[in-house]
Design a protein around this motif. Sequence first.
Motif, mmCIF file in Angstrom:
data_model
loop_
_atom_site.group_PDB
_atom_site.id
_atom_site.type_symbol
_atom_site.label_atom_id
_atom_site.label_comp_id
_atom_site.label_asym_id
_atom_site.label_seq_id
_atom_site.Cartn_x
_atom_site.Cartn_y
_atom_site.Cartn_z
ATOM 1 N N ARG A 269 -6.096 9.467 -5.276
ATOM 2 C CA ARG A 269 -5.329 8.619 -4.347
ATOM 3 C C ARG A 269 -6.242 7.636 -3.630
ATOM 4 N NH1 ARG A 269 -0.613 12.467 -1.600
ATOM 5 N NH2 ARG A 269 0.357 13.094 -3.575
ATOM 6 N N LEU A 270 -7.417 8.096 -3.232
ATOM 7 C CA LEU A 270 -8.362 7.186 -2.582
ATOM 8 C C LEU A 270 -8.801 6.105 -3.549
ATOM 9 C CD1 LEU A 270 -10.171 6.367 -0.189
ATOM 10 C CD2 LEU A 270 -11.916 7.909 -1.138
ATOM 11 N N ALA A 271 -9.109 6.487 -4.783
ATOM 12 C CA ALA A 271 -9.540 5.514 -5.784
ATOM 13 C C ALA A 271 -8.460 4.469 -6.040
ATOM 14 C CB ALA A 271 -9.907 6.236 -7.075
ATOM 15 N N ALA A 272 -7.196 4.903 -6.076
ATOM 16 C CA ALA A 272 -6.096 3.969 -6.297
ATOM 17 C C ALA A 272 -6.001 2.967 -5.153
ATOM 18 C CB ALA A 272 -4.785 4.735 -6.436
ATOM 19 N N MET B 282 0.839 -1.198 0.000
ATOM 20 C CA MET B 282 0.000 0.000 0.000
ATOM 21 C C MET B 282 0.873 1.247 0.000
ATOM 22 S SD MET B 282 -3.161 -0.902 2.562
ATOM 23 C CE MET B 282 -2.291 -2.230 3.432
ATOM 24 N N ASP B 283 0.509 2.204 -0.815
ATOM 25 C CA ASP B 283 1.257 3.443 -0.937
ATOM 26 C C ASP B 283 0.960 4.359 0.247
ATOM 27 O OD1 ASP B 283 2.755 5.509 -2.474
ATOM 28 O OD2 ASP B 283 0.800 6.476 -2.413
ATOM 29 N N ALA B 284 2.018 4.923 0.841
ATOM 30 C CA ALA B 284 1.857 5.777 2.016
ATOM 31 C C ALA B 284 1.010 7.008 1.701
ATOM 32 C CB ALA B 284 3.219 6.196 2.555
ATOM 33 N N ASN B 285 1.192 7.588 0.530
ATOM 34 C CA ASN B 285 0.423 8.782 0.174
ATOM 35 C C ASN B 285 -1.063 8.479 0.046
ATOM 36 O OD1 ASN B 285 2.577 10.597 0.127
ATOM 37 N ND2 ASN B 285 3.126 10.033 -1.964
ATOM 38 N N SER B 286 -1.388 7.295 -0.453
ATOM 39 C CA SER B 286 -2.795 6.900 -0.549
ATOM 40 C C SER B 286 -3.394 6.704 0.829
ATOM 41 C CB SER B 286 -2.923 5.616 -1.373
ATOM 42 O OG SER B 286 -2.510 5.832 -2.705
ATOM 43 N N LEU B 287 -2.610 6.126 1.746
ATOM 44 C CA LEU B 287 -3.090 5.955 3.117
ATOM 45 C C LEU B 287 -3.287 7.306 3.795
ATOM 46 C CD1 LEU B 287 -0.914 2.937 4.335
ATOM 47 C CD2 LEU B 287 -3.347 2.916 3.772
ATOM 48 N N LYS B 288 -2.383 8.248 3.534
ATOM 49 C CA LYS B 288 -2.543 9.591 4.089
ATOM 50 C C LYS B 288 -3.812 10.253 3.575
ATOM 51 C CE LYS B 288 2.345 10.746 4.823
ATOM 52 N NZ LYS B 288 3.458 11.634 4.399
ATOM 53 N N ALA B 289 -4.096 10.055 2.301
ATOM 54 C CA ALA B 289 -5.314 10.628 1.724
ATOM 55 C C ALA B 289 -6.551 10.024 2.376
ATOM 56 C CB ALA B 289 -5.333 10.386 0.221
ATOM 57 N N PHE B 290 -6.546 8.703 2.552
ATOM 58 C CA PHE B 290 -7.671 8.008 3.187
ATOM 59 C C PHE B 290 -7.889 8.531 4.605
ATOM 60 C CE2 PHE B 290 -8.593 4.274 6.013
ATOM 61 C CZ PHE B 290 -9.953 4.234 5.783
ATOM 62 N N LEU B 291 -6.823 8.607 5.398
ATOM 63 C CA LEU B 291 -6.939 9.086 6.776
ATOM 64 C C LEU B 291 -7.332 10.562 6.816
ATOM 65 C CD1 LEU B 291 -3.876 7.334 8.460
ATOM 66 C CD2 LEU B 291 -6.288 6.771 8.726
ATOM 67 N N GLY B 292 -6.817 11.336 5.870
ATOM 68 C CA GLY B 292 -7.173 12.752 5.829
ATOM 69 C C GLY B 292 -8.653 12.955 5.597
#
Length: 293
Positions: A35-38, A1-11
């Motif tokens: 990022r969420l979609a990815a 899992m990409d860290a930036n995508s996880l940050k977007a999800f948590l944000g």
Amino acid sequence: MDANSLKAFLGIVDQGSFSEAAEALHLTQPAISKRLAALENQLGTKLIERGHREIRVTEAGARLLPHARRILDEIHNARMALSADDGIISGELEIIASHHIGLHHLPNWLRGFVSDYPEVTVNLQFMESDAAYSQMLKRNAELAFVTLSDSMGSEFVVYEQWSDPMAFVVGASHELAVGKNASLEDLAKYPALLPDTTTATYRAVSRLFLEANLPLKQQIPTNYLETIKMMASVGLGWSVLPVSMVDESLHQLDTGFPVSRVLGAVGLSGRHLSPAATALLGIVHDEEANQTT
């Protein structure tokens, strides 16, 4: 899992909207959505449902939340482990302070810190202690200087703590100011100027009156102790304030019931502190130790 995508999800979860998450992460809204979609495509499941006015975390999203936070915490910890090698204390330090600590403790700490570590940028937020705990869980700060709570969860670790003795007070013109002693029965006849019912101070005072089977006439609740001090000083009622705030505008009363609270510095368990945060805690420890000697 990409860290930036996880940050977007948590944000998105923490901010409650795509637009606010984008602003917090300094991205465009389409970038956050992408990022969420990815992440959802990678995991093969929907994580967030977007409605007309609100978002809803799906069951899968709720299960991912604690794992996402732990993954990003470990990435943070790896960065902290590597930064410790260069011996340079720099970068940004995100901290939260309650209003009382911000007025009566923080200036002394920051004066020395800014002088010793000029390459650190301090980003400071002021808020009530209960709100600070919530913001810490969202990783919006590295340290919080707050009133410690009995209900504080295991997610938090206390790095420093010190007692903050308090006193029953009235204004110099109040009827109770004619003497040094006042019973709880005496106080029960007058309005009480206290913080909100969720605070440690209110709970401590309320417990005394409850055990004595006496009414507590709460008036104009506010969590700003400076405002409470002003209202008490002009005679609007009695209050309980830190001893450090008592001056000639107030008359201290002895009720026979000592009241105190505990202030402290808290961080998140399992999330390593940066060198800047560790350096600030060192200054806090020394300053508060000097105050008690």
